[in-house]
Design a protein around this motif. Sequence first.
Motif, PDB file in Angstrom:
ATOM      1  N   ALA A  21      -8.103   4.135  -3.650  1.00  0.00           N
ATOM      2  CA  ALA A  21      -9.452   4.679  -3.505  1.00  0.00           C
ATOM      3  C   ALA A  21      -9.932   4.679  -2.063  1.00  0.00           C
ATOM      4  CB  ALA A  21     -10.438   3.886  -4.368  1.00  0.00           C
ATOM      5  N   GLN A  22      -9.323   3.849  -1.208  1.00  0.00           N
ATOM      6  CA  GLN A  22      -9.671   3.743   0.207  1.00  0.00           C
ATOM      7  C   GLN A  22     -11.119   3.306   0.437  1.00  0.00           C
ATOM      8  OE1 GLN A  22      -7.363   4.269   3.074  1.00  0.00           O
ATOM      9  NE2 GLN A  22      -6.235   3.694   1.234  1.00  0.00           N
ATOM     10  N   GLU A  23     -11.689   2.593  -0.523  1.00  0.00           N
ATOM     11  CA  GLU A  23     -13.022   2.028  -0.345  1.00  0.00           C
ATOM     12  C   GLU A  23     -12.902   0.583   0.118  1.00  0.00           C
ATOM     13  OE1 GLU A  23     -15.259   1.325  -3.956  1.00  0.00           O
ATOM     14  OE2 GLU A  23     -13.437   1.581  -5.155  1.00  0.00           O
ATOM     15  N   LYS A  24     -13.855   0.129   0.918  1.00  0.00           N
ATOM     16  CA  LYS A  24     -13.815  -1.233   1.434  1.00  0.00           C
ATOM     17  C   LYS A  24     -14.300  -2.194   0.353  1.00  0.00           C
ATOM     18  CE  LYS A  24     -14.205  -0.117   6.332  1.00  0.00           C
ATOM     19  NZ  LYS A  24     -12.761  -0.378   6.517  1.00  0.00           N
ATOM     20  N   LEU A  25     -13.515  -3.226   0.099  1.00  0.00           N
ATOM     21  CA  LEU A  25     -13.812  -4.198  -0.942  1.00  0.00           C
ATOM     22  C   LEU A  25     -13.663  -5.609  -0.374  1.00  0.00           C
ATOM     23  CD1 LEU A  25     -11.760  -2.587  -3.856  1.00  0.00           C
ATOM     24  CD2 LEU A  25     -14.242  -2.496  -3.544  1.00  0.00           C
ATOM     25  N   ASP A  73      -9.194  -2.307   2.532  1.00  0.00           N
ATOM     26  CA  ASP A  73      -9.329  -0.962   2.004  1.00  0.00           C
ATOM     27  C   ASP A  73      -8.467  -0.835   0.754  1.00  0.00           C
ATOM     28  OD1 ASP A  73     -11.002  -0.163   4.092  1.00  0.00           O
ATOM     29  OD2 ASP A  73      -9.317   0.435   5.354  1.00  0.00           O
ATOM     30  N   HIS A  74      -9.092  -0.442  -0.355  1.00  0.00           N
ATOM     31  CA  HIS A  74      -8.323  -0.270  -1.582  1.00  0.00           C
ATOM     32  C   HIS A  74      -7.198   0.722  -1.316  1.00  0.00           C
ATOM     33  CE1 HIS A  74      -7.267   0.959  -5.675  1.00  0.00           C
ATOM     34  NE2 HIS A  74      -7.768  -0.192  -6.062  1.00  0.00           N
ATOM     35  N   GLU A 106       0.837  -1.196   0.000  1.00  0.00           N
ATOM     36  CA  GLU A 106       0.000   0.000   0.000  1.00  0.00           C
ATOM     37  C   GLU A 106       0.874   1.249   0.000  1.00  0.00           C
ATOM     38  OE1 GLU A 106      -3.578   2.104   2.596  1.00  0.00           O
ATOM     39  OE2 GLU A 106      -2.916   0.067   3.081  1.00  0.00           O
ATOM     40  N   GLN A 147     -12.427  -8.312   4.278  1.00  0.00           N
ATOM     41  CA  GLN A 147     -12.460  -7.138   3.420  1.00  0.00           C
ATOM     42  C   GLN A 147     -11.145  -6.391   3.566  1.00  0.00           C
ATOM     43  OE1 GLN A 147     -14.734  -3.898   6.150  1.00  0.00           O
ATOM     44  NE2 GLN A 147     -15.981  -5.649   5.507  1.00  0.00           N
TER      45      GLN A 147
END
Length: 518
Positions: A446-450, A442-443, A191, A440
Motif C-alpha cells: 500500500a506504500q502508506e506510512k505505518l 512504508d507498507h 518488500e 515507522q
Amino acid sequence: MSDEVRDLRREVERLQARLALVQGKESGYYESPLVKTDWFKLRRMPEQGLDGRAARQIVENAHALDFDHRLNTSSYVNVTLDPEEEALALLGLRVNLADQTVYPQSYRLHDAAVNMIGGLWHCPEGPDFEDFGVFPGAGTAGSTEACLLAGLALKFRWRTWYAQSRGTTVEQTANVRPNLVVSTCYQAAWEKLFRYMDVEPRLIPPSVETFTLDPAKLRDAIDERTMGVVCIMGNHYSGHYDPVQEASDVIDEVNAERGYQVGIHVDAASGGFIAPFQDGLPPWDFRVGNVLSISASGHKYGESICGTGWIVWRHRRHLSEHVAIAVKYLGGKAESYTLNFSRPAAGLYAQYYKLLHYGMSGYRQCCENMMANAAHLRAGLRSMRHGGKPRFVLLDNGDDACLPVVTAALNPECRLGYDDMDLQNALAQHHWYVGGYRMQFDHPVAQEKLPLFHDADAGASMFRIVVKSNLTRGMAEHLLESIREGLAFLDSISAEGSLSLDTHGLRHKDQRRFNNHC
C-alpha cells in the motif's frame, strides 16, 4: 541562423572536443581541457574515447566526493579488504560461475563454501547428500537474492500442499495468493518478494521493548494461505534476534491442530556469521525442526566483498528443487539456483578466502572484538547526561545475544529542542555517518506510512551504530567524542525547546535521503 552556420559550429565543437581528448592523452588529465567538462552530466557516450588514465581519474574524482566508507556506521556491509582478497576478487571477475563446465574447479570451491556454511548452521545431510556432494544451496548476489529464492521455494511448496488439500491441481490454484508472516522489522528484500512475487505481507508489529516477533501472535496470523514464517536473526534496526525456537513451538501446535505444513525461513542476513560464534544462544538454525531454509549476507559479518550472499535449504525435495534449473547448452549438465545467470566468481573467491583465512577461531575473535567495541560505545552513551538525566534511552539488547549494534534514542525526559535526526546531521560534520530513523515504515504494497511498533509513536526517532570489524576502539572513542561535540553544538543553537537551525543542511549534500535499508 542558417543551417550552414549551425553545421560549422557543430564541426568546430567536434574538433575542439577531439583536440581536448588528444591533449588529455598526450599530457596529464589536469593539464588538459578535459577538466572543464562536467562528467556527471553526460547523456550520451563521447564520440571519441578518453585515455584510460583520464577515464580512471574521472571515476576516482567521483569516488572522492562520496562519504568515507570506513566511517559509515549506518550500513552492515564490510568495507575492509585484505590485499590477497582484492587480488582474488580481481581474478574472479574473469570467471563466469554460470559456466560450470568451463570453470569446474571454481564451482568446486563454490560447493565447498556452501558445505562449510551449511555445516556452520547445522544443516543435516539428507539421503541424497552423497549423490550431490553438497548441501542444497547457492552463492547469491547478497542476501536479497537469497531471500527471494527462499520465498519462491516456500511459495511453490505451499501451492503443492494447497492444491492437494483442496483436491485440485497446482494449475487450478495458481491464482490463489499466499501470505508470508514476518515482523515489521523486515529488511528490504522482503518488500521485493511481496511486490515482485505477488505474496501478501502478513505483518506483525513488535514491541519497542523487544524489536522481536511475538510467537504468541503467530496463531492468529497463520491461516491456510500462509506459505511460511520469517524469523529474523538480527533485525537491522537494533540487532535483536527473533525467538526461532519459540516460534517453531507455536507453529508445531498450529500445524497439528489445522493440518498445515507451515515452516520457517531464517533471515540471518546479519546474524548468520555472528550467532554461530556466540555461546549460550537457544537453537535458531537447522537444529530447529521447522527451519526449512537460512539466508545470510556474506558481505556483512561474513567479511566478504559487496554483493556476496548465501542460501541453504534443509533438503531438496519440495524446497530447492523448485528453483533449480538444469543447464545443458554450455557443453555439459549443471544446476543453476540463482535468479540471474551469468555472475563473476569475485564474491565466491573472496568468501572462500575469508573462510580459510579466518577459520572458526578468527570469526569468533572478530565477533568478540565487535561485541566489545559495541559495549564500549553503549557505555559511553550511557555516561552522557543532561540536566542530571541520561541523554539517551538504549533500545538494543545489550552486550550479549544480539548483533554488535548500538541502538538508542534521545531521552524525551530531557526535553531537548532537537531529535535523533538532528544528531545524525550534526555528526555528519565530523565525517561520521550514523543512521537515524523514524519509528515507522512504508507498507510494502500500500506504500502508506505505518507505526513500526504497536506501542510507540510513529513520529518518534532513534538511531543505530553498526559496529563492524574495521571500527577499532580508537575509532569508537572518536565517535563518542564526536557525539559529545555534536550534542554541545545542538544544545547551543536550540532555545526553549525549539531548534533555530534546520540541521538538514549540515549533512553531506548527497546523503539527505533516508531509508530503512541495510
